[in-house]
Design a protein around this motif. Structure first.
Motif, PDB file in Angstrom:
ATOM      1  N   LEU A  26      50.387 -10.815 139.501  1.00  0.00           N
ATOM      2  CA  LEU A  26      49.148 -11.430 139.973  1.00  0.00           C
ATOM      3  C   LEU A  26      48.690 -10.798 141.291  1.00  0.00           C
ATOM      4  O   LEU A  26      47.496 -10.534 141.475  1.00  0.00           O
ATOM      5  CB  LEU A  26      49.328 -12.937 140.135  1.00  0.00           C
ATOM      6  CG  LEU A  26      49.545 -13.715 138.830  1.00  0.00           C
ATOM      7  CD1 LEU A  26      49.920 -15.160 139.129  1.00  0.00           C
ATOM      8  CD2 LEU A  26      48.321 -13.640 137.931  1.00  0.00           C
ATOM      9  N   SER A  31      45.322 -10.037 135.567  1.00  0.00           N
ATOM     10  CA  SER A  31      44.792 -11.361 135.239  1.00  0.00           C
ATOM     11  C   SER A  31      45.952 -12.262 134.818  1.00  0.00           C
ATOM     12  O   SER A  31      47.053 -11.779 134.521  1.00  0.00           O
ATOM     13  CB  SER A  31      43.774 -11.261 134.107  1.00  0.00           C
ATOM     14  OG  SER A  31      44.427 -10.952 132.876  1.00  0.00           O
ATOM     15  N   LYS A  32      45.686 -13.561 134.753  1.00  0.00           N
ATOM     16  CA  LYS A  32      46.722 -14.490 134.292  1.00  0.00           C
ATOM     17  C   LYS A  32      47.140 -14.150 132.859  1.00  0.00           C
ATOM     18  O   LYS A  32      48.319 -14.195 132.528  1.00  0.00           O
ATOM     19  CB  LYS A  32      46.230 -15.935 134.362  1.00  0.00           C
ATOM     20  CG  LYS A  32      46.188 -16.499 135.754  1.00  0.00           C
ATOM     21  CD  LYS A  32      45.786 -17.963 135.711  1.00  0.00           C
ATOM     22  CE  LYS A  32      45.748 -18.550 137.097  1.00  0.00           C
ATOM     23  NZ  LYS A  32      45.361 -19.974 137.073  1.00  0.00           N
ATOM     24  N   ARG A  74      53.364 -19.153 130.204  1.00  0.00           N
ATOM     25  CA  ARG A  74      52.198 -19.820 130.814  1.00  0.00           C
ATOM     26  C   ARG A  74      52.631 -20.727 131.973  1.00  0.00           C
ATOM     27  O   ARG A  74      51.958 -20.776 133.004  1.00  0.00           O
ATOM     28  CB  ARG A  74      51.415 -20.590 129.770  1.00  0.00           C
ATOM     29  CG  ARG A  74      50.668 -19.679 128.819  1.00  0.00           C
ATOM     30  CD  ARG A  74      49.697 -20.416 127.918  1.00  0.00           C
ATOM     31  NE  ARG A  74      49.016 -19.483 127.060  1.00  0.00           N
ATOM     32  CZ  ARG A  74      48.040 -18.672 127.448  1.00  0.00           C
ATOM     33  NH1 ARG A  74      47.614 -18.700 128.678  1.00  0.00           N
ATOM     34  NH2 ARG A  74      47.480 -17.831 126.600  1.00  0.00           N
ATOM     35  N   VAL A  77      53.607 -18.352 134.923  1.00  0.00           N
ATOM     36  CA  VAL A  77      52.427 -17.741 135.557  1.00  0.00           C
ATOM     37  C   VAL A  77      51.627 -18.791 136.306  1.00  0.00           C
ATOM     38  O   VAL A  77      51.126 -18.537 137.405  1.00  0.00           O
ATOM     39  CB  VAL A  77      51.574 -16.991 134.516  1.00  0.00           C
ATOM     40  CG1 VAL A  77      50.242 -16.555 135.102  1.00  0.00           C
ATOM     41  CG2 VAL A  77      52.344 -15.789 133.983  1.00  0.00           C
ATOM     42  N   SER A  78      51.530 -19.982 135.764  1.00  0.00           N
ATOM     43  CA  SER A  78      50.827 -21.065 136.456  1.00  0.00           C
ATOM     44  C   SER A  78      51.513 -21.392 137.781  1.00  0.00           C
ATOM     45  O   SER A  78      50.852 -21.562 138.814  1.00  0.00           O
ATOM     46  CB  SER A  78      50.774 -22.305 135.569  1.00  0.00           C
ATOM     47  OG  SER A  78      50.146 -23.371 136.227  1.00  0.00           O
ATOM     48  N   ALA A  81      50.816 -18.535 140.184  1.00  0.00           N
ATOM     49  CA  ALA A  81      49.439 -18.585 140.676  1.00  0.00           C
ATOM     50  C   ALA A  81      49.310 -19.652 141.748  1.00  0.00           C
ATOM     51  O   ALA A  81      48.599 -19.463 142.751  1.00  0.00           O
ATOM     52  CB  ALA A  81      48.469 -18.835 139.536  1.00  0.00           C
TER      53      ALA A  81
END
Length: 89
Positions: A26, A31-32, A74, A77-78, A81
């Motif tokens: 990131l 991108s995510k 997911r 990555v969340s 982020a």
């Protein structure tokens, strides 16, 4: 080909390392969705289900592990982020 046991593989699946990878991706401008795809690939490479569970069952498990790896990626990555937002703020 060498046979692996799940207990041999699990210690190498390090959530913190995968999160660091996601943070790096990131921060590097990915991108995510790109980060998720890379994390899924890493998870998939770490767990060779077709070897752990020989025969047709292993092949089926290998084919179906994508949605699970995607959900895990997911989440990672969340979290990464969120860390990135906190560092900027």
């Amino acid at each position: 080909m060498a046979k692996f046991r799940l207990t041999d593989i699990l210690p190498h699946i390090d959530g913190a390392t995968l999160r660091e990878l996601a943070e790096h991706l990131l921060e590097s401008g990915h991108s995510k969705e790109e980060a998720v795809a890379d994390i899924v690939a890493a998870i998939d490479a770490l767990v060779p289900w077709a070897i752990l569970i020989p025969g047709p069952v292993g092949a089926v498990v290998e084919a179906l592990d994508g949605p699970i790896a995607n959900a895990i990626a997911r989440l990672i990555v969340s979290a990464a982020a969120s860390t990135k937002r906190k560092k900027k703020g």
